[in-house]
Design a protein around this motif. Structure first.
Motif: not given
Length: 444
Positions: A40, A42, A373, A375, A391, A393, A397, A399, A443
Motif C-alpha cells: 500500500t 503508506g 494509528w 499499523d 509499515g 497494516t 499490506q 509499505y 495514515r
C-alpha cells in the motif's frame, strides 16, 4: 515432505476444517489471488536524504543524537551497536529512552563498548549493557549515561508495567568453554532489569528463573502479568514466564514453552495458512538455568514448537506479535500472532499473521512496534545491503516508511514517545539514535 509435516497436515485436515496448507506463495497469499494488493502507499514515496543518513517520506524530519564518537554526560564514550530500545514518560514532558548496546568480547576497537566502574559490572570483561537518554519536549538530548554494564550481546528486551526495561543477552557464553577463555569471567545468557529512575549503572542481577538462552525480546500481558520471550536461534522456542510475584522478577517463577496441540515437535518454518488459529498448550522447562545451552532442547523434547529465529516481540490490543526472522517458504521472515488466555491455566491460540513473499516487500523482519494509528513498524535486518522500516497494516499490506541511506547496517529499537508524536529508532553501527516527526495524520 517429512513424517512430522505429513502427520501435522493430516491432523489439521481432519480436525481443523480441512484447511489448505499452501506449497506456494499464490496459495499462501489468498488475498493477492483475490485482487487485493500486498503493498500500500503508506506515507508516500521516500525522499532522498541530502545528508545521506535516513530517507523518509515528504514532510518528515529527523534529529540525530548520542552517536558513536560522542561523549556521554559523564565523559565516557558513547558505545556502538545500538539495538533494542523503549520509551518511557519522564518528568516535565520529557521522554526517557533505555537503549541496548549489543557489544561483546572480541569486537574490533572501533566497536566501542560500555564503560563503567568495575564494581558495577556483571562481568568485568563483557562490554555490553544499556545507556539511558533523557529527551526534551522539543526532541533534544538533555543527558545520557550508562545504566547497565558488564553484560554481553544486549540485543532486544522489553518494557515492564512498573517503569523498567528488561535487557536481554543474546549469548550463552561461559568461561569454561574453550572458545571463551580469557573473554568472559561469568556465565551469560540472562535477562537484566534496568529501572528508568537509575541515573548511574545499576547493580546487575541476572534473572535466572527467566531462562539462560539466547534471549531476544520480552513483552508482558497486562491482564495476567505473564512475560513472553523470544529466542534467536534457528531452532528457537517461544516462551512464557509466570512470575511468583508480579513486579518482582527476582523472586522467581516458572518458565514454559509453547506447544501446538496435537502436533508435537513441530517446525513452523513453512507450510502454514495465513490467519488460521491453532490451539496451544505450555510445557514446563525443568531446568531454566542449565550449565550448558539446553533450555530449548528441554522444551522440544516435551513437544514444543520450533520457530526460525524468534526476534522482535510486542503486545498490541490484547495480542502478541513476534517475528521469525528467517521463517517462511522463501526464508525471508514471518510474523506470528499469539492470543493469550485470560488465565495461566489455559493455552491460547497462535496463527501465522504474515509471511514475506519477497525481499522487495519485507526482508528479514526483526524489531517491531505498534504505531498510534494501528499499523506495525518493523525493522529489517536483511542481507542484501538495504535495510528499511516497513509499515504493516492490520490487513497485512506493507509499505516502506524509512531507509538506511548511510550503509548496510540494520535499523533497530523502533519505539514511539509516550505522546505518539515522535518515533525513535537506532542505526546499529556506527551507533546513532534518530528522533523522527512529521505528518502522522496522513495514515489516519
Amino acid at each position: 515432505m517429512g513424517l512430522q509435516r505429513r502427520r501435522f497436515l493430516t491432523l489439521a485436515a481432519a480436525g481443523m476444517g480441512a484447511a489448505l496448507f499452501p506449497q506456494g506463495l499464490q496459495l499462501l497469499y489468498q488475498r493477492a489471488a483475490q485482487g487485493q494488493p500486498l503493498t500500500t502507499r503508506g506515507f508516500g514515496p521516500l525522499v532522498k536524504d541530502p545528508n545521506g543518513l535516513l530517507d523518509l517520506p515528504a514532510g518528515f524530519r529527523y534529529r540525530v543524537f548520542s552517536k558513536l564518537g560522542d561523549r556521554l554526560s559523564d565523559g565516557t564514550p558513547v558505545p556502538t551497536c545500538h539495538d533494542g530500545m523503549a520509551a518511557f514518560p519522564g518528568p516535565d514532558g520529557t521522554t526517557i529512552l533505555v537503549r541496548n548496546h549489543e557489544t561483546y568480547p572480541g569486537l574490533p576497537r572501533a566497536f566501542q563498548g560500555v564503560v563503567a566502574p568495575q564494581e558495577r559490572m556483571y562481568d568485568p570483561l563483557a562490554p555490553g549493557g544499556t545507556t539511558t537518554l533523557v529527551i526534551s519536549k522539543d526532541r533534544r538530548l538533555l543527558r545520557h549515561y550508562v545504566s547497565l554494564a558488564g553484560t554481553s550481546r544486549n540485543c532486544g528486551g522489553g518494557k515492564t508495567l512498573w517503569g523498567s526495561w528488561i535487557s536481554c543477552e543474546e549469548t550463552v557464553a561461559t568461561p569454561e568453554h574453550p572458545a571463551n577463555q580469557g573473554l568472559v569471567q561469568r556465565r551469560h545468557g540472562y535477562n537484566f532489569e534496568v529501572p528508568i529512575q537509575a541515573k548511574e549503572p545499576v547493580t546487575p542481577l541476572p534473572l535466572k528463573a527467566m531462562g539462560r538462552f539466547q534471549h531476544e525480546a520480552i513483552a508482558i500481558d497486562p491482564k495476567t502479568n505473564i512475560l513472553y520471550q523470544t529466542e534467536d536461534r534457528g531452532d528457537s522456542l517461544f516462551y512464557r514466564f509466570i512470575p511468583k510475584q508480579p513486579g518482582n522478577l527476582a523472586a522467581g517463577g516458572e518458565l514454559q514453552a509453547l506447544k501446538i496441540k496435537g502436533a508435537p515437535k513441530l517446525n513452523t518454518a513453512e507450510g502454514f495458512p495465513l490467519r488460521k488459529p491453532f490451539e496451544v498448550e505450555w510445557v514446563p522447562i525443568p531446568d531454566p538455568d542449565p550449565a550448558t545451552d539446553t533450555v530449548r532442547y528441554q522444551g522440544y523434547e516435551q513437544g514444543a514448537a520450533q520457530f526460525v529465529r524468534g526476534e522482535g516481540l510486542c503486545y498490541a490490543k490484547g495480542e502478541f506479535y513476534f517475528t521469525a526472522t528467517s521463517g517462511g517458504q522463501k526464508r525471508l521472515g514471518q510474523i506470528w500472532r499469539y492470543r493469550p488466555p485470560s488465565t495461566s491455566g489455559e493455552g491460547g491460540t497462535i496463527e501465522l499473521f504474515l509471511e514475506s513473499p519477497g525481499k522487495e516487500v519485507l526482508d528479514y523482519p526483526d524489531n517491531l512496534t505498534m504505531t498510534p494509528w494501528g499499523d506495525f513498524l518493523c525493522c529489517e535486518d536483511g542481507n542484501d545491503g538495504i535495510n528499511r522500516l516497513v509499515g504493516i497494516t492490520p490487513a497485512g499490506q506493507m509499505y516502506t516508511f524509512a531507509r538506511n541511506a548511510l550503509n548496510n547496517q540494520e535499523l533497530t529499537g523502533v519505539c514511539f514517545s509516550p505522546d505518539g508524536q515522535t518515533l525513535f529508532v537506532n542505526l546499529y553501527h556506527p551507533g546513532m539514535t534518530f528522533a523522527i516527526w512529521g505528518p502522522w495524520h496522513r495514515r489516519n
